[in-house]
Enzyme design. Structure first.
Site, PDB file in Angstrom:
ATOM      1  N   THR A   1      10.359  45.565  21.464  1.00 55.42           N
ATOM      2  CA  THR A   1       9.379  46.648  21.391  1.00 55.42           C
ATOM      3  C   THR A   1       9.454  47.382  20.058  1.00 55.42           C
ATOM      4  O   THR A   1       8.456  47.910  19.575  1.00 55.42           O
ATOM      5  CB  THR A   1       9.627  47.622  22.563  1.00 55.42           C
ATOM      6  OG1 THR A   1       9.406  46.896  23.767  1.00 55.42           O
ATOM      7  CG2 THR A   1       8.719  48.823  22.526  1.00 55.42           C
TER       8      THR A   1
ATOM      9  N   SER B   1      12.679  40.404  24.377  1.00 54.60           N
ATOM     10  CA  SER B   1      14.071  39.975  24.624  1.00 54.60           C
ATOM     11  C   SER B   1      14.258  39.359  26.003  1.00 54.60           C
ATOM     12  O   SER B   1      15.287  38.732  26.262  1.00 54.60           O
ATOM     13  CB  SER B   1      15.065  41.110  24.377  1.00 54.60           C
ATOM     14  OG  SER B   1      14.999  42.072  25.388  1.00 54.60           O
TER      15      SER B   1
ATOM     16  N   THR C   1      14.982  45.935  24.099  1.00 52.72           N
ATOM     17  CA  THR C   1      15.966  46.713  24.860  1.00 52.72           C
ATOM     18  C   THR C   1      16.362  46.043  26.178  1.00 52.72           C
ATOM     19  O   THR C   1      17.414  46.354  26.728  1.00 52.72           O
ATOM     20  CB  THR C   1      15.437  48.128  25.168  1.00 52.72           C
ATOM     21  OG1 THR C   1      14.240  48.023  25.942  1.00 52.72           O
ATOM     22  CG2 THR C   1      15.172  48.908  23.900  1.00 52.72           C
TER      23      THR C   1
HETATM   24  N1  ASP Z   1       9.947  44.079  26.257  1.00 53.43           N
HETATM   25  C1  ASP Z   1      10.904  44.624  25.407  1.00 53.43           C
HETATM   26  C2  ASP Z   1      12.035  43.666  25.077  1.00 53.43           C
HETATM   27  O1  ASP Z   1      11.874  42.904  24.175  1.00 53.43           O
HETATM   28  C3  ASP Z   1      11.431  45.905  25.893  1.00 53.43           C
HETATM   29  C4  ASP Z   1      11.931  46.675  24.754  1.00 53.43           C
HETATM   30  O2  ASP Z   1      12.251  46.156  23.716  1.00 53.43           O
HETATM   31  O3  ASP Z   1      12.038  47.905  24.920  1.00 53.43           O
HETATM   32  O4  ASP Z   1      13.082  43.703  25.669  1.00 53.43           O
END
Ligand code: ASP
Length: 344
Positions: free
Chosen positions: A25, A72, A106
């Protein structure tokens, strides 16, 4: 007036960092600045992330390299291999490099942080950073998080503290950090101990004395194909066919997210007792989110080791590396003890 040679010599005197990008993100692009939940993760390049924070030029000279550009949740084990190799090479080839910063989604940041903690044996800081709002959102948290991650990476006291994660002004240790909320910029916690430090206008403040680090897999070479390790979540009357199906599928490792303090149901214990094939390497973690799982005779004679205070997802990372290293159950137990994880 500052001439070109003065600017060049100022840059040369700054600490040098390597920025590795993986997506998430923090590099997310939404259709409108009001969109905080719908966006494309990993859409922006590392250059774009750096350009959004011109203040970084005062802190460090940053070289940027892309490892991946994914959400991720879609990270692959091969990305982990590439990331580990890149960091090991950077540290080995460049004694003057101050540290490494990694942008990461995250959702699985804590697993990557723990993986690196177990594999990267260097006193220099490795700092992971993410964001809960896409880069295009109003009040995006990524730019400040990135700035603060760099502040931490260039802080001399960050050395010898192991792999760190910086989000929302807090510095977390890889061992303890976990995402605890689906939304909101303060989604991360250090379970059982609180953050290692904070970042604010006055700089980086460290709250705890670093514990001596041990890197059990410092010299482990990662394979192109990783072993299969599954996580089974405990619940009331788990379907009787699940565990036998997993065992028959040939998984090499299994983490049980047991109820309470890592309890398996009778159905699961009986399935293990009946299984006449080779048993996978197995750890019992818990679904409570904090607190230890202790050794227990009933489970031990089925070949299950307690994961201590490790979350199921971090227990899986440890099992993956233990399998790659071809550790026996007894050797894994010794690693758990030496990491201070297994309560006897
Ligand atoms: N969808 C995202 C990820 O790549 C969530 C984030 O990064 O906050 O994990």
């Amino acid at each position: 007036m500052t001439d070109v040679s003065t600017v060049a010599s100022m840059a040369a005197s700054l600490p040098r960092l390597l920025l590795l990008t993986t997506g998430g993100t923090i590099a997310g692009r939404g259709e409108a600045s009001t969109k905080v939940n719908t966006y494309c993760a990993g859409a922006l390049s590392g250059d774009a992330l750096l350009a959004a924070v011109p203040e970084l030029a005062q802190l460090a000279c940053i070289e940027e390299n892309a490892i991946a550009s994914v959400d991720s949740a879609d990270l692959q084990l091969a990305h982990w291999t590439a990331l580990v190799q890149r960091i090991r090479t950077a540290f080995a080839d460049d004694p003057a490099l101050t540290g490494v910063v990694i942008t990461h989604g995250t959702n699985t940041l804590e697993e990557t942080a723990w993986l690196l903690q177990l594999l990267i044996d260097d006193p220099r800081p490795v700092v992971l950073v993410g964001a809960m709002r896409p880069a295009t959102a109003l009040s995006a948290d990524g730019p400040l998080n990135l700035y603060q991650a760099v502040q931490v990476a260039v802080n001399p006291q960050a050395r010898e503290r192991g792999v760190l994660a910086v989000l929302d002004g807090e510095v977390h240790a890889a061992r303890a950090v976990t995402k605890r909320a689906t939304q909101g910029v303060g989604a991360f916690r250090s379970v059982g101990q609180g953050p290692l430090g904070w970042v604010d206008d006055a700089g980086v403040h460290w709250s705890a004395v670093p514990r001596r680090r041990w890197t059990p897999f410092a010299h482990l070479a990662l394979p192109s194909v990783w072993p299969q390790v599954a996580i089974l979540h405990g619940c009331v009357e788990p379907p009787a066919a699940f565990l036998p199906a997993l065992l028959s599928s040939g998984v090499c490792g299994l983490v049980f997210t047991g109820t309470g303090a890592g309890q398996l149901s009778a159905v699961e214990r009986e399935a293990l007792a009946r299984w006449d094939g080779p048993l996978p390497l197995m750890l019992r973690a818990n679904r409570c989110g904090s607190g230890p799982v202790h050794r227990c005779v009933d489970h031990a004679h089925l070949g299950l080791l307690p994961a201590g205070t490790l979350s199921p997802q971090k227990a899986r990372v440890l099992l993956l590396l233990a399998l790659i290293a071809k550790l026996s159950r007894a050797e894994l137990e010794a690693v758990l003890l030496k990491l201070g994880l297994a309560a006897v």
